[in-house]
Design a protein around this motif. Sequence first.
Motif, PDB file in Angstrom:
ATOM      1  N   CYS A  88      26.695  10.756  30.990  1.00 58.89           N
ATOM      2  CA  CYS A  88      25.773  10.136  31.944  1.00 58.89           C
ATOM      3  C   CYS A  88      25.894   8.616  31.778  1.00 58.89           C
ATOM      4  N   GLY A 118      23.952   6.496  32.747  1.00 59.96           N
ATOM      5  CA  GLY A 118      22.628   5.898  32.575  1.00 59.96           C
ATOM      6  C   GLY A 118      22.193   5.873  31.130  1.00 59.96           C
ATOM      7  N   CYS A 119      22.260   7.031  30.450  1.00 61.21           N
ATOM      8  CA  CYS A 119      21.773   7.116  29.067  1.00 61.21           C
ATOM      9  C   CYS A 119      22.882   7.403  28.066  1.00 61.21           C
ATOM     10  N   MET A 130      22.659  11.621  35.270  1.00 67.79           N
ATOM     11  CA  MET A 130      21.630  12.658  35.366  1.00 67.79           C
ATOM     12  C   MET A 130      20.706  12.303  36.517  1.00 67.79           C
ATOM     13  N   CYS A 175      17.581   7.471  34.071  1.00 70.86           N
ATOM     14  CA  CYS A 175      19.043   7.407  33.978  1.00 70.86           C
ATOM     15  C   CYS A 175      19.618   6.604  35.144  1.00 70.86           C
TER      16      CYS A 175
HETATM   17 ZN   LIG Z   1      21.191  10.233  31.463  1.00 74.82          ZN
END
Ligand SMILES: [Zn+2]
Length: 201
Positions: free
Chosen positions: A17, A19-20, A55, A60
């Motif tokens: 992911c 984002g994270c 995600m 995220c």
């Molecule tokens: Zn994530």
Amino acid sequence: MKREQELQSEGGSQRTCVGCREVCDPADLERFILFEGHLVHDVRGKAPGRGAWVMPRRSCLEGALKGGFQRGFKQKIQIPDLDELVEQMHQAMADRLRQGVQVGVRARHLAIGAIAVSESMKAGDVKLVWVSSQAGKSTRQKFITNADRKDIPVVDDLDGHELGTWLGREFVSVLGVCDKGRAERMMRDLKNLRDLVAFKG
Ligand SMILES: [Zn+2]
């Protein structure tokens, strides 16, 4: 460096992911591509070109917009507004679920209504049961108990009127999905949609 490599090799079974940076099953992620510098949600996950995965959660997506996408694509991108992006994703993912249901009908993968679902369950064909939250108490109990006994996954809070609209009916109390692949895709589509809505904030 490992993460960058994972981003590049789309043949692998795990995705990161952006984002994270958690590594997870691609089914839990949504794919994005770049089109002329603009971020495009590849809702089918099949568009050509380099992809970045995230995600379907607000936190995220926020992280992805704050640099995750840029790192993933290794270039400057036009950053969209988070709320607009979430709204667009929501619509696209709801459409994907609806289309999955409609394709399922044409492919004869669905049993629609209590009688058809009962028969398909008896025949051992049902891989997923959707029960409307507005269905009568005894109908709900019967299908949920029956599915549990047969170890069939159940989604029991669907809007029977919305499901009806998708299927050209007034109301659908119960839906049985009789194809394993279709059932898995629908469960994933539903889960991602719920994740997005839950984190919409
Ligand atoms: Zn994530």
